[in-house]
Scaffold this motif. Structure first.
Motif, PDB file in Angstrom:
ATOM      1  N   ILE A 195       0.840  -1.209   0.000  1.00  0.00           N
ATOM      2  CA  ILE A 195       0.000   0.000   0.000  1.00  0.00           C
ATOM      3  C   ILE A 195       0.867   1.249   0.000  1.00  0.00           C
ATOM      4  N   GLY A 196       1.905   1.228   0.850  1.00  0.00           N
ATOM      5  CA  GLY A 196       2.809   2.371   0.910  1.00  0.00           C
ATOM      6  C   GLY A 196       3.435   2.660  -0.434  1.00  0.00           C
ATOM      7  N   SER A 197       3.911   1.604  -1.107  1.00  0.00           N
ATOM      8  CA  SER A 197       4.596   1.843  -2.369  1.00  0.00           C
ATOM      9  C   SER A 197       3.627   2.311  -3.442  1.00  0.00           C
ATOM     10  N   MET A 198       2.395   1.805  -3.439  1.00  0.00           N
ATOM     11  CA  MET A 198       1.419   2.265  -4.435  1.00  0.00           C
ATOM     12  C   MET A 198       1.109   3.751  -4.243  1.00  0.00           C
ATOM     13  N   ARG A 199       0.962   4.141  -2.964  1.00  0.00           N
ATOM     14  CA  ARG A 199       0.696   5.558  -2.687  1.00  0.00           C
ATOM     15  C   ARG A 199       1.820   6.430  -3.218  1.00  0.00           C
ATOM     16  N   PRO A 207       3.930  17.787   4.378  1.00  0.00           N
ATOM     17  CA  PRO A 207       2.631  17.134   4.571  1.00  0.00           C
ATOM     18  C   PRO A 207       2.294  16.057   3.534  1.00  0.00           C
ATOM     19  N   PHE A 208       3.269  15.528   2.821  1.00  0.00           N
ATOM     20  CA  PHE A 208       2.955  14.545   1.781  1.00  0.00           C
ATOM     21  C   PHE A 208       3.531  13.176   2.106  1.00  0.00           C
ATOM     22  N   ASP A 209       3.598  12.802   3.376  1.00  0.00           N
ATOM     23  CA  ASP A 209       4.286  11.551   3.689  1.00  0.00           C
ATOM     24  C   ASP A 209       3.322  10.389   3.901  1.00  0.00           C
ATOM     25  N   VAL A 210       2.246  10.323   3.077  1.00  0.00           N
ATOM     26  CA  VAL A 210       1.287   9.228   3.266  1.00  0.00           C
ATOM     27  C   VAL A 210       1.885   7.865   2.993  1.00  0.00           C
ATOM     28  N   GLN A 211       3.016   7.806   2.227  1.00  0.00           N
ATOM     29  CA  GLN A 211       3.576   6.477   1.979  1.00  0.00           C
ATOM     30  C   GLN A 211       4.264   5.950   3.223  1.00  0.00           C
ATOM     31  N   GLU A 212       4.633   6.836   4.141  1.00  0.00           N
ATOM     32  CA  GLU A 212       5.205   6.386   5.416  1.00  0.00           C
ATOM     33  C   GLU A 212       4.089   6.143   6.420  1.00  0.00           C
ATOM     34  N   ALA A 213       3.393   7.235   6.726  1.00  0.00           N
ATOM     35  CA  ALA A 213       2.199   7.188   7.575  1.00  0.00           C
ATOM     36  C   ALA A 213       2.331   6.202   8.726  1.00  0.00           C
ATOM     37  N   GLU A 214       3.297   6.458   9.628  1.00  0.00           N
ATOM     38  CA  GLU A 214       3.593   5.463  10.647  1.00  0.00           C
ATOM     39  C   GLU A 214       2.383   5.134  11.524  1.00  0.00           C
ATOM     40  N   LEU A 225       8.720  22.643   8.220  1.00  0.00           N
ATOM     41  CA  LEU A 225       7.402  22.175   7.799  1.00  0.00           C
ATOM     42  C   LEU A 225       7.139  20.779   8.340  1.00  0.00           C
ATOM     43  N   HIS A 226       8.183  19.915   8.245  1.00  0.00           N
ATOM     44  CA  HIS A 226       8.007  18.514   8.608  1.00  0.00           C
ATOM     45  C   HIS A 226       7.531  18.361  10.045  1.00  0.00           C
ATOM     46  N   TRP A 227       8.082  19.181  10.938  1.00  0.00           N
ATOM     47  CA  TRP A 227       7.750  19.007  12.344  1.00  0.00           C
ATOM     48  C   TRP A 227       6.640  19.940  12.801  1.00  0.00           C
ATOM     49  N   THR A 228       5.953  20.593  11.862  1.00  0.00           N
ATOM     50  CA  THR A 228       4.876  21.501  12.237  1.00  0.00           C
ATOM     51  C   THR A 228       3.526  21.044  11.721  1.00  0.00           C
ATOM     52  N   LEU A 229       3.491  20.499  10.513  1.00  0.00           N
ATOM     53  CA  LEU A 229       2.210  20.264   9.841  1.00  0.00           C
ATOM     54  C   LEU A 229       1.711  18.827  10.033  1.00  0.00           C
ATOM     55  N   PRO A 230       0.391  18.623   9.957  1.00  0.00           N
ATOM     56  CA  PRO A 230      -0.149  17.262   9.857  1.00  0.00           C
ATOM     57  C   PRO A 230      -0.080  16.795   8.405  1.00  0.00           C
ATOM     58  N   ARG A 231      -0.540  15.574   8.108  1.00  0.00           N
ATOM     59  CA  ARG A 231      -0.413  15.112   6.728  1.00  0.00           C
ATOM     60  C   ARG A 231      -1.755  15.078   5.998  1.00  0.00           C
ATOM     61  N   TYR A 232      -1.655  15.203   4.681  1.00  0.00           N
ATOM     62  CA  TYR A 232      -2.849  15.151   3.837  1.00  0.00           C
ATOM     63  C   TYR A 232      -3.234  13.708   3.573  1.00  0.00           C
ATOM     64  N   ASP A 268      -5.841  11.149  -1.613  1.00  0.00           N
ATOM     65  CA  ASP A 268      -6.663  11.710  -2.699  1.00  0.00           C
ATOM     66  C   ASP A 268      -6.548  13.226  -2.718  1.00  0.00           C
ATOM     67  N   GLN A 269      -6.393  13.839  -1.525  1.00  0.00           N
ATOM     68  CA  GLN A 269      -6.204  15.294  -1.498  1.00  0.00           C
ATOM     69  C   GLN A 269      -4.897  15.672  -2.176  1.00  0.00           C
ATOM     70  N   ILE A 270      -3.858  14.865  -1.925  1.00  0.00           N
ATOM     71  CA  ILE A 270      -2.549  15.189  -2.492  1.00  0.00           C
ATOM     72  C   ILE A 270      -2.595  15.165  -4.018  1.00  0.00           C
ATOM     73  N   THR A 271      -3.117  14.059  -4.577  1.00  0.00           N
ATOM     74  CA  THR A 271      -3.092  13.958  -6.042  1.00  0.00           C
ATOM     75  C   THR A 271      -4.057  14.956  -6.667  1.00  0.00           C
TER      76      THR A 271
END
Lengths: 349, 177
Positions: A150-154, A219-226, A309-316, A319-322
């Motif tokens: 899933i991570g790699s597809m994202r 805010p684009f780290d959905v492929q990690e999304a720990e 940015l990395h340590w301040t924002l939440p993630r998208y 579908d919002q990103i693309t």
């Protein structure tokens, strides 16, 4: 014959310097990131190993190397290891076309601080930069695990969208400079007495967005999304193999794309610019070293911005990103292209 | 001399990986061989001094197009990916003559193209201008009509894709809005 030997020697030294600086710096940027993150969250960060935790990256490296090498039983070992190579090589290769400073003479030999000044350098940057997607897709597939897949597809979806955006965003500076060679683009900015950010603010902002997306930073780290994917495609990797992916993605790639941003928009190694009038150099006392210091300063500034940015924002959400990429950023780059076409004659005069 | 060594290196690797595309059974290995073929072709372009074409080969074929194959293939389940027996044997035999005709056509077009292409005129062009400028000026003077025609075909394809990808009205209740 002598000339050829000297040339080969110079190339060899350049390769060694670039590899050493990039990989060494990449490891040490983990310490910078942890410190910055800690201070953003009002913590002290690593303090125990060495003065203010300065030896922490070495300790981490030792720990990662001596760990057991775990491999998922039903995975494909060849592709699993190949993914690592595919991740590391293109990311480091990008630095072959990054110009670090102006041409200088060293013991009578003229040296350009750039490995290969190809006349299509910029296209190579984006071709190589986007090849990271194969490493990630393979890592996801070879691990034979749902989370990793899933991570790699994202990630692949994000890179496909933002690669288009980033290519159109850099067309503005390319039109203004009239060349695709990274070294020449900086030279043009110095000749025209203009950082392209003054005429290309939209392109710069879009470039920064796309850079965050391509490197998988918040805010684009959905492929990690720990929280949901337990770090995505790296979940089946262990030890130093696990350490290599973030090293490449978060540090080497961010560094290379920051350097390219500096080259395209911030005038490379030139000092502070007043549009169309000239350059002001508060670091003049450094003499011939000042261009290099300026380049490093600008890259460091962009890197710190990414960390901030990395340590301040939440993630998208994915579908919002693309959707932002296709529906907002891409039309904006088209608008920017038209504006550039109108403005270009002022710069060319 | 160096050029020949580099050319032979890239050419042999191109052939080797192209053979891999045909003969390997695991589809992931097949797509990786295809990737390696495309990269090596870019290498041949670089050896020939066509930097722009090489970079575009890397940017468009190895990244932008092949990534979609990889995207689809990585979604194929493992059992199917590792299957050994092939499907569509009869169809393959039936299409063979058509395929042969296509190859003959490609060879024919190539030979005609070689016979009418300008010889030596572009060389001094390249020395005066850069690689990119030469491609641009030739594309927008000699081959302008063909270029516009191709962009029309692309436009039709794009409209078709938009039509196919369009959401049907009211096929499901949207609870998020």
């Amino acid at each position: 014959m002598e000339g050829l030997f000297v040339q080969l020697l110079v190339i060899g030294i350049k390769i060694l310097v670039i590899l050493g600086v990039v990989l060494g710096l990449g490891a040490y940027l983990t310490w910078v990131e942890r410190k910055v993150a800690a201070h953003i969250q009002r913590r002290a960060g690593p303090m125990v190993v060495g003065w203010h935790g300065l030896l922490q990256p070495l300790a981490d490296g030792l720990k990662l190397i001596t760990k057991e090498d775990i491999f998922p039983r039903t995975g494909n070992r060849f592709l699993y290891n190949l993914a690592l190579v595919l991740a590391l090589v293109p990311a480091v290769l990008v630095f072959a076309v990054v110009p670090f400073g102006p041409e200088f003479e060293f013991f009578g030999v003229k040296v350009k601080p750039i490995l290969t000044d190809v006349n299509v350098g910029l296209l190579l940057v984006f071709a190589l930069g986007s090849m990271a997607v194969y490493a990630i897709a393979l890592a996801g597939w070879a691990s034979n695990s749902k989370y990793a897949l899933i991570g790699s597809m994202r990630k692949a979806g994000i890179i496909v969208s933002y690669e288009v955006v980033i290519t159109f965003a850099v067309m503005g500076p390319v039109i203004l400079a009239g060349t695709l060679s990274t070294y020449e683009i900086v030279q043009q900015q110095i000749n025209q007495k203009l950082w392209y950010i003054w005429l290309q603010p939209i392109a710069f902002v879009i470039y920064m967005f796309a850079m965050l997306a391509e490197t998988g930073r918040v805010p684009f780290d959905v492929q990690e999304a720990e929280a949901e994917l337990v770090t995505g495609f790296t979940v089946e990797y262990g030890g130093i193999k696990f350490g290599l992916f973030p090293l490449v993605e978060w540090y080497v790639e961010v560094l290379s794309l920051s350097a390219i941003a500096v080259v395209l928009f911030l005038g490379g190694w030139s000092p502070i610019n007043i549009p169309f009038l000239g350059f002001v150099d508060p670091l003049f006392f450094l003499g011939p070293l000042s261009p290099f210091v300026w380049f490093v300063l600008k890259v460091a500034l962009l890197f710190l911005f990414v960390l901030w940015l990395h340590w301040t924002l939440p993630r998208y959400r994915i579908d919002q990103i693309t959707e932002t990429a296709w529906k907002v950023m891409l039309p904006l780059t088209f608008v920017n292209l038209v504006l550039t076409a109108v403005l270009a004659p002022i710069v060319w005069r | 001399m160096m050029q020949w060594v580099a050319f032979l290196f890239f050419a042999s690797l191109t052939l080797l990986s192209a053979l891999g595309v045909v003969f390997l059974s695991n589809i992931i290995y097949v797509i990786l061989s295809l990737l390696s073929t495309l990269v090596m072709v870019a290498g041949i372009f670089f050896v020939a001094g066509a930097e722009l074409v090489g970079a575009l080969q890397l940017l468009i074929y190895t990244v932008a197009i092949a990534v979609f194959y990889v995207l689809v293939l990585t979604a194929v389940p493992w059992e199917k990916a590792l299957k050994k027996d092939s499907h569509y044997r009869i169809e393959g035999v039936l299409t063979f003559p058509i395929l042969l005709a296509f190859y003959l056509e490609i060879i024919l077009v190539f030979l005609i193209g070689v016979s009418v292409s300008p010889k030596g005129q572009i060389r001094e062009f390249i020395q005066n201008l850069g690689n990119t400028q030469v491609v641009g000026s030739i594309l927008f003077s000699k081959y302008f009509f063909a270029f516009e025609l191709v962009s029309l075909v692309l436009l039709v394809g794009m409209i078709g894709a938009v039509l196919i990808g369009r959401k049907e009205d009211k096929t499901y209740e949207d609870s998020t809005s």
